[in-house]
Design a protein around this motif. Structure first.
Motif, short mmCIF file in Angstrom:
data_model
loop_
_atom_site.label_atom_id
_atom_site.label_comp_id
_atom_site.label_asym_id
_atom_site.label_seq_id
_atom_site.Cartn_x
_atom_site.Cartn_y
_atom_site.Cartn_z
N ARG A 99 -14.16 -2.21 -47.82
CA ARG A 99 -12.79 -2.70 -47.90
C ARG A 99 -12.26 -3.32 -46.60
O ARG A 99 -11.41 -4.20 -46.65
N PHE A 100 -12.76 -2.87 -45.47
CA PHE A 100 -12.24 -3.34 -44.18
C PHE A 100 -13.26 -4.21 -43.46
O PHE A 100 -14.46 -4.07 -43.68
N SER A 101 -12.78 -5.09 -42.59
CA SER A 101 -13.70 -5.98 -41.87
C SER A 101 -14.27 -5.32 -40.62
O SER A 101 -15.29 -5.77 -40.11
N HIS A 146 -12.95 9.86 -34.07
CA HIS A 146 -12.17 9.30 -35.17
C HIS A 146 -12.91 8.13 -35.81
O HIS A 146 -13.86 7.59 -35.24
N ILE A 147 -12.46 7.75 -36.98
CA ILE A 147 -12.96 6.57 -37.68
C ILE A 147 -11.88 5.50 -37.60
O ILE A 147 -10.74 5.72 -38.02
N HIS A 148 -12.23 4.36 -37.02
CA HIS A 148 -11.30 3.24 -36.88
C HIS A 148 -11.61 2.20 -37.95
O HIS A 148 -12.76 1.80 -38.14
N VAL A 149 -10.58 1.75 -38.68
CA VAL A 149 -10.74 0.68 -39.68
C VAL A 149 -9.67 -0.37 -39.42
O VAL A 149 -8.54 -0.04 -39.05
N ASP A 150 -10.03 -1.64 -39.60
CA ASP A 150 -9.02 -2.69 -39.48
C ASP A 150 -9.44 -3.90 -40.30
O ASP A 150 -10.54 -3.94 -40.88
N LEU A 151 -8.54 -4.89 -40.37
CA LEU A 151 -8.77 -6.11 -41.14
C LEU A 151 -8.78 -7.33 -40.22
O LEU A 151 -8.29 -8.40 -40.57
N ALA A 152 -9.38 -7.17 -39.04
CA ALA A 152 -9.48 -8.28 -38.09
C ALA A 152 -10.35 -9.40 -38.67
O ALA A 152 -11.22 -9.15 -39.52
N ARG A 153 -10.12 -10.59 -38.20
CA ARG A 153 -10.97 -11.73 -38.59
C ARG A 153 -11.97 -11.98 -37.47
O ARG A 153 -11.59 -12.33 -36.36
N ALA A 169 -21.50 -9.07 -39.03
CA ALA A 169 -21.26 -9.93 -37.88
C ALA A 169 -22.47 -9.91 -36.97
O ALA A 169 -23.16 -8.89 -36.85
N PRO A 170 -22.78 -11.02 -36.29
CA PRO A 170 -23.90 -11.04 -35.34
C PRO A 170 -23.63 -10.10 -34.18
O PRO A 170 -22.48 -9.73 -33.92
N PRO A 171 -24.68 -9.70 -33.45
CA PRO A 171 -24.50 -8.74 -32.35
C PRO A 171 -23.49 -9.17 -31.30
O PRO A 171 -22.84 -8.35 -30.70
N GLN A 172 -23.34 -10.49 -31.10
CA GLN A 172 -22.44 -10.93 -30.04
C GLN A 172 -20.98 -10.96 -30.50
O GLN A 172 -20.09 -11.29 -29.73
N ASP A 229 -14.37 -14.25 -37.89
CA ASP A 229 -14.76 -15.65 -38.06
C ASP A 229 -13.59 -16.34 -38.76
O ASP A 229 -12.69 -15.66 -39.27
N PRO A 230 -13.55 -17.67 -38.77
CA PRO A 230 -12.37 -18.37 -39.31
C PRO A 230 -12.04 -18.01 -40.75
O PRO A 230 -10.86 -17.96 -41.12
N ARG A 231 -13.05 -17.75 -41.60
CA ARG A 231 -12.79 -17.46 -43.00
C ARG A 231 -12.61 -15.97 -43.28
O ARG A 231 -12.29 -15.59 -44.41
N GLY A 232 -12.83 -15.13 -42.29
CA GLY A 232 -12.65 -13.71 -42.49
C GLY A 232 -13.74 -13.05 -43.32
O GLY A 232 -13.49 -12.03 -43.98
N LEU A 233 -14.95 -13.61 -43.29
CA LEU A 233 -16.05 -13.08 -44.10
C LEU A 233 -17.03 -12.22 -43.30
O LEU A 233 -17.90 -11.59 -43.88
N LYS A 234 -16.92 -12.24 -41.97
CA LYS A 234 -17.81 -11.42 -41.16
C LYS A 234 -17.26 -10.00 -41.04
O LYS A 234 -16.05 -9.80 -41.02
N ARG A 235 -18.15 -9.03 -40.94
CA ARG A 235 -17.69 -7.64 -40.82
C ARG A 235 -18.51 -6.92 -39.75
O ARG A 235 -19.64 -7.28 -39.45
#
Length: 348
Positions: free
Chosen positions: A185-187, A201-208, A248-251, A210-216
């Motif tokens: 559910r989260f990126s 703790h477990i951190h969750v967020d909806l950061a982008r 998301a790629p390592p970098q 990449d421009p389309r928001g498809l990387k996680r």
């Protein structure tokens, strides 16, 4: 003439102060943040109740804030108490409610035979990542992130992320189910073993990322077979999950931060003085109720310690659960330094 010089000096000091906090007076909030928030509210993905109430827009300092914040005292239509009140924007709140319904409560019933009744979590805080002045702003600064420190079941049994991640079989299984459900559910999802700042703790967020928001970003990598849905019976989903995201790629930037719900920020008078030496925490050994007092490191989320109850008998269904190989290589038996990264390291 002197008036002009004085005015220019005052503006310069204000600008320098905002820059030191990681916020420029000329900086604007990224467009996608307001867009996703407006879309979420237009679809009415958040149901307002006596426990979830809209409050006045938060606009600043700098680009911090959200268009329509929600003040939350309970989740799950009032069934789950929050140990501390949360403030979130619509997208993060909607996904948190869905995560609770789709994964957290089913996992609690599967591993412990009862639901979660209380959650200790952190939310909005206007600050830079890792509490560093000048660092990129944390997703907490936009009400777009949640940190989970512990769960309390209906009978009072408390599962902390810090102790339970390497705790009993049921605690490990439950927290890993929660982690995997969050990744759907989260990126961004970061748990113990991802880095030294998320040992408790477990951190969750909806950061982008990449421009389309498809990387996680979903860390650490787990050797774990989920038991939810293993019986072949599909679980009901409270609301559609986001589109499938790619790792998301390592970098890619990783949200390395010490979370700070109580305002202990670089701009706060509550901030502790600089430590003379790094403090160290070790992962709890399997079978031990907690680490030795000298090995404990303070956390912004620290609360009164709760003794862990005697492990409960597990059902035959869970007897063959796989072994757990976390933390990731390099974290297993080594002390985890809680000092800030060196100046040569990138700070995200």
């Amino acid at each position: 003439m002197w008036r002009s010089v004085l005015a220019f000096s005052v503006l310069g000091l204000i600008g320098a102060g905002l820059t030191g906090c990681g916020r420029s007076p000329f900086e604007s909030r990224e467009a996608w943040r307001d867009q996703t928030e407006q879309a979420c509210n237009a679809k009415r993905l958040v149901e307002t109740t006596e426990f979830v109430t809209p409050v006045k827009e938060i606009n600043g300092p700098g680009v911090c804030g959200m268009l329509q914040p929600y003040r939350i005292t309970r989740l799950g239509r009032g069934s789950v108490v929050l140990k501390q009140r949360m403030t979130l924007a619509c997208p993060a709140l909607a996904e948190a409610e869905a995560w609770l319904a789709d994964t957290i409560q089913p996992a609690a019933n599967l591993y412990f035979g009862q639901p979660v009744a209380e959650i200790n979590a952190g939310s909005y805080a206007c600050r830079g990542r890792n509490n560093q002045a000048g660092a990129k702003l944390s997703e907490h600064s936009f009400g777009n992130a949640v940190d989970i420190m512990s769960f309390k079941l209906a009978d009072g049994y408390v599962i902390t992320v810090k102790g339970g991640w390497r705790g009993t079989e049921a605690e490990q299984g439950f927290l890993r189910e929660v982690f995997i459900g969050a990744c759907a559910r989260f990126s961004t999802v970061l748990a113990p073993g991802s880095n030294v700042f998320h040992y408790d703790h477990i951190h969750v967020d909806l950061a982008r990322h990449d421009p389309r928001g498809l990387k996680r970003i979903c860390q650490p990598l787990l050797k774990f077979t989920p038991q939810l849905g293993a019986d072949g019976v599909p679980r009901p989903i409270s609301r559609p999950r986001p589109v499938e995201r790619q790792p998301a790629p390592p970098q890619a930037p990783v949200d390395i931060e010490e979370d700070d719900p109580y305002g202990v920020t670089p701009m706060s008078s509550n901030r502790n003085p600089a430590r003379t030496s790094p403090q160290v925490a070790r992962a709890p050994s399997p079978g031990l109720s907690s680490a030795a007092p000298s090995a404990r490191a303070p956390s912004a989320y620290a609360s009164t310690p709760v003794a862990r109850p005697v492990p409960r008998p597990q059902s035959s269904r869970l007897a063959s659960a796989p072994t757990y190989a976390e933390p990731a290589p390099g974290f297993s038996e080594e002390p985890l330094s809680l000092a800030a990264p060196g100046l040569s390291d990138p700070i995200y």
